[in-house]
Design a protein around this motif. Structure first.
Motif, PDB file in Angstrom:
ATOM      1  N   THR A  89      -0.222   4.695   3.599  1.00 43.60           N
ATOM      2  CA  THR A  89       1.048   4.479   2.758  1.00 43.60           C
ATOM      3  C   THR A  89       0.261   4.075   1.399  1.00 43.60           C
ATOM      4  O   THR A  89      -0.743   2.915   0.790  1.00 43.60           O
ATOM      5  CB  THR A  89       1.943   3.495   2.842  1.00 43.60           C
ATOM      6  N   ASP A  90       0.709   4.200   0.309  1.00 40.13           N
ATOM      7  CA  ASP A  90       1.165   3.666  -0.778  1.00 40.13           C
ATOM      8  C   ASP A  90       0.857   1.482  -0.536  1.00 40.13           C
ATOM      9  O   ASP A  90      -0.387   1.257  -1.191  1.00 40.13           O
ATOM     10  CB  ASP A  90       1.620   3.322  -1.869  1.00 40.13           C
ATOM     11  N   ALA A  91       1.489   1.200  -0.147  1.00 37.20           N
ATOM     12  CA  ALA A  91       1.812  -0.178  -0.002  1.00 37.20           C
ATOM     13  C   ALA A  91       0.882  -1.083   0.613  1.00 37.20           C
ATOM     14  O   ALA A  91      -0.050  -2.092   0.752  1.00 37.20           O
ATOM     15  CB  ALA A  91       3.360  -0.820   1.131  1.00 37.20           C
ATOM     16  N   GLU A  92       0.413  -0.032   2.523  1.00 33.60           N
ATOM     17  CA  GLU A  92      -0.867  -0.209   3.257  1.00 33.60           C
ATOM     18  C   GLU A  92      -2.329  -0.151   1.706  1.00 33.60           C
ATOM     19  O   GLU A  92      -3.561  -1.086   2.381  1.00 33.60           O
ATOM     20  CB  GLU A  92      -0.586   1.121   3.975  1.00 33.60           C
ATOM     21  N   VAL A  93      -2.143   0.380   1.055  1.00 34.24           N
ATOM     22  CA  VAL A  93      -3.252   1.249   0.371  1.00 34.24           C
ATOM     23  C   VAL A  93      -3.685  -0.351  -0.436  1.00 34.24           C
ATOM     24  O   VAL A  93      -4.652  -0.770  -0.950  1.00 34.24           O
ATOM     25  CB  VAL A  93      -3.959   1.966  -0.451  1.00 34.24           C
ATOM     26  N   ARG A  94      -3.000  -0.286  -1.216  1.00 33.05           N
ATOM     27  CA  ARG A  94      -2.541  -1.587  -1.956  1.00 33.05           C
ATOM     28  C   ARG A  94      -3.070  -3.005  -1.477  1.00 33.05           C
ATOM     29  O   ARG A  94      -3.815  -3.775  -2.150  1.00 33.05           O
ATOM     30  CB  ARG A  94      -0.934  -1.695  -2.831  1.00 33.05           C
ATOM     31  N   LYS A  95      -2.224  -3.478  -0.246  1.00 35.14           N
ATOM     32  CA  LYS A  95      -2.486  -4.914   0.506  1.00 35.14           C
ATOM     33  C   LYS A  95      -4.239  -4.610   0.663  1.00 35.14           C
ATOM     34  O   LYS A  95      -4.439  -5.928   0.661  1.00 35.14           O
ATOM     35  CB  LYS A  95      -2.030  -4.943   1.663  1.00 35.14           C
ATOM     36  N   GLN A  96      -4.570  -3.641   1.237  1.00 37.54           N
ATOM     37  CA  GLN A  96      -6.028  -3.893   1.197  1.00 37.54           C
ATOM     38  C   GLN A  96      -6.723  -4.117  -0.109  1.00 37.54           C
ATOM     39  O   GLN A  96      -7.838  -4.759   0.231  1.00 37.54           O
ATOM     40  CB  GLN A  96      -6.422  -2.076   2.018  1.00 37.54           C
ATOM     41  N   TYR A  97      -6.426  -3.429  -0.874  1.00 35.72           N
ATOM     42  CA  TYR A  97      -7.175  -3.175  -1.731  1.00 35.72           C
ATOM     43  C   TYR A  97      -6.940  -4.982  -2.926  1.00 35.72           C
ATOM     44  O   TYR A  97      -8.006  -5.655  -3.526  1.00 35.72           O
ATOM     45  CB  TYR A  97      -6.872  -2.652  -3.406  1.00 35.72           C
ATOM     46  N   ASP A  98      -5.849  -5.386  -2.496  1.00 36.40           N
ATOM     47  CA  ASP A  98      -5.535  -6.891  -3.257  1.00 36.40           C
ATOM     48  C   ASP A  98      -6.293  -8.177  -2.574  1.00 36.40           C
ATOM     49  O   ASP A  98      -6.549  -9.124  -2.906  1.00 36.40           O
ATOM     50  CB  ASP A  98      -4.141  -7.100  -2.696  1.00 36.40           C
ATOM     51  N   THR A  99      -6.455  -7.446  -1.150  1.00 35.59           N
ATOM     52  CA  THR A  99      -7.439  -9.097  -0.670  1.00 35.59           C
ATOM     53  C   THR A  99      -8.785  -8.422  -0.170  1.00 35.59           C
ATOM     54  O   THR A  99      -9.279  -9.269  -1.309  1.00 35.59           O
ATOM     55  CB  THR A  99      -7.208  -8.717   1.136  1.00 35.59           C
ATOM     56  N   ASN A 100      -9.004  -7.564  -0.401  1.00 33.24           N
ATOM     57  CA  ASN A 100     -10.747  -7.082  -0.472  1.00 33.24           C
ATOM     58  C   ASN A 100     -10.670  -7.221  -1.606  1.00 33.24           C
ATOM     59  O   ASN A 100     -12.370  -7.674  -2.087  1.00 33.24           O
ATOM     60  CB  ASN A 100     -11.697  -5.589   0.111  1.00 33.24           C
ATOM     61  N   VAL A 101     -10.625  -7.058  -2.914  1.00 28.79           N
ATOM     62  CA  VAL A 101     -11.517  -6.118  -4.207  1.00 28.79           C
ATOM     63  C   VAL A 101     -10.485  -7.457  -5.152  1.00 28.79           C
ATOM     64  O   VAL A 101     -11.458  -8.313  -5.807  1.00 28.79           O
ATOM     65  CB  VAL A 101     -10.947  -4.726  -4.516  1.00 28.79           C
ATOM     66  N   PHE A 102      -9.219  -7.086  -5.572  1.00 28.52           N
ATOM     67  CA  PHE A 102      -8.132  -7.864  -6.332  1.00 28.52           C
ATOM     68  C   PHE A 102      -8.557  -9.825  -6.165  1.00 28.52           C
ATOM     69  O   PHE A 102      -8.789 -10.776  -6.914  1.00 28.52           O
ATOM     70  CB  PHE A 102      -7.311  -7.612  -6.754  1.00 28.52           C
ATOM     71  N   GLY A 103      -8.949  -9.583  -4.752  1.00 28.31           N
ATOM     72  CA  GLY A 103      -8.818 -11.049  -3.638  1.00 28.31           C
ATOM     73  C   GLY A 103     -10.293 -11.999  -4.352  1.00 28.31           C
ATOM     74  O   GLY A 103     -10.393 -12.679  -4.915  1.00 28.31           O
ATOM     75  N   LEU A 104     -11.533 -10.865  -4.049  1.00 32.97           N
ATOM     76  CA  LEU A 104     -12.560 -11.258  -4.514  1.00 32.97           C
ATOM     77  C   LEU A 104     -12.736 -12.051  -5.852  1.00 32.97           C
ATOM     78  O   LEU A 104     -13.643 -12.371  -6.482  1.00 32.97           O
ATOM     79  CB  LEU A 104     -13.415 -10.179  -4.362  1.00 32.97           C
TER      80      LEU A 104
END
Length: 288
Positions: free
Chosen positions: A98-113
């Motif tokens: 889902t959009d929410a699942e993908v965004r959560k993945q990117y929030d940590t792995n990319v935007f968090g970095l």
């Protein structure tokens, strides 16, 4: 005499982060270890080491990140090596997520970095020295079914690292994207990776074996995380570190296979790919 370095390691509570922190402390360095929850767990795991400072921080919360970095600087006066290690995996067909699942993945792995990197870089730029080590993955060079979305976050980490290197090397700051293969961390434990809630039957032949095989592979991966930590320690003390470092025979094999496939595709489509220039450009010399 060895100069004592200060490390800031995200996701230090377990896995690679914990082993890197342990190796850095054993080498006589100081460590700011960030954890999303339960700071006492890391303190206990590293035996309340006097050169360890544990900070609770969620990489997706920029205010927390800025505050945590300030705490680390206040404790040890500087940061020499940033290790962006925090992240998690997600097993799913791309359509299933889902959009929410993908965004959560990117929030940590990319935007968090990016949050952590932005918080630390002003201190490295001030000193005109330092290292940024971004933990990527073998899936940041090629992918397998079920790991495509996770792999896309690591492709992003590889690209960000390359851009950072071009911008920071003239300032005396070195950047390396480290792409490990499969190591016996808890990355493949059911407590660490996420499976998308939706399952589409049409992907059973491709993603199904990955879904069912993750638990079986957990604990049987070929790589030793303690040896990985020693590689990171060596990398941090190398005068001219590489921009890309693949670690593990499986990571190297995957990257070499991908490079060979790409070379074959370029060759097969070369005539088509190079047929797009204008037939003739009108210039001053052709008019004359």
């Amino acid at each position: 005499m060895k100069t004592q370095k200060v490390w800031l390691i995200t996701g230090a509570s377990r896995g690679f982060g914990l082993e890197i922190a342990r190796a850095a402390l054993a080498a006589g360095d100081r460590v700011v270890g960030t954890v999303r929850s339960n700071p006492a767990q890391l303190t206990t795991a590293l035996q309340n080491h006097p050169d360890l400072h544990v900070v609770q921080m969620d990489v997706t919360q920029e205010d927390q990140v800025q505050a945590a970095v300030r705490q680390g600087i206040a404790r040890f006066e500087r940061v020499d090596i940033l290790v962006n290690n925090a992240g998690y995996g997600m097993v799913t067909a791309i359509e299933e997520a889902t959009d929410a699942e993908v965004r959560k993945q990117y929030d940590t792995n990319v935007f968090g970095l990016l949050n952590v990197t932005r918080a630390v870089l002003p201190y490295l730029r001030q000193r005109k020295s330092g290292r940024v080590i971004n933990i990527s993955s073998l899936f940041g060079h090629d992918v397998v079914p079920g790991w495509g979305l996770y792999g896309s976050t690591k492709f992003a980490v590889e690209g960000i690292s390359k851009g950072l290197a071009a911008e920071l090397t003239p300032l005396g700051i070195h950047v390396t994207a480290v792409a490990p293969g499969l190591f016996t961390t808890d990355f493949l434990s059911t407590e660490s990776y996420v499976a998308a809630k939706t399952i589409i039957a049409d992907y059973q032949a491709t993603v199904g074996p990955i879904r069912s095989g993750a638990d079986a592979l957990h604990g049987n991966q070929p790589g030793d995380p303690k040896k990985f930590a020693q590689v990171i320690l060596q990398l941090a003390n190398t005068e001219r570190p590489p921009l890309h470092l693949l670690v593990g025979k499986d990571a190297i094999a995957m990257c070499q296979s991908n490079a060979a496939k790409l070379a074959q595709e370029i060759e097969a489509w070369l005539l088509v790919a190079t047929s797009t220039d204008h037939d003739q450009r009108i210039t001053a010399s052709t008019i004359a």
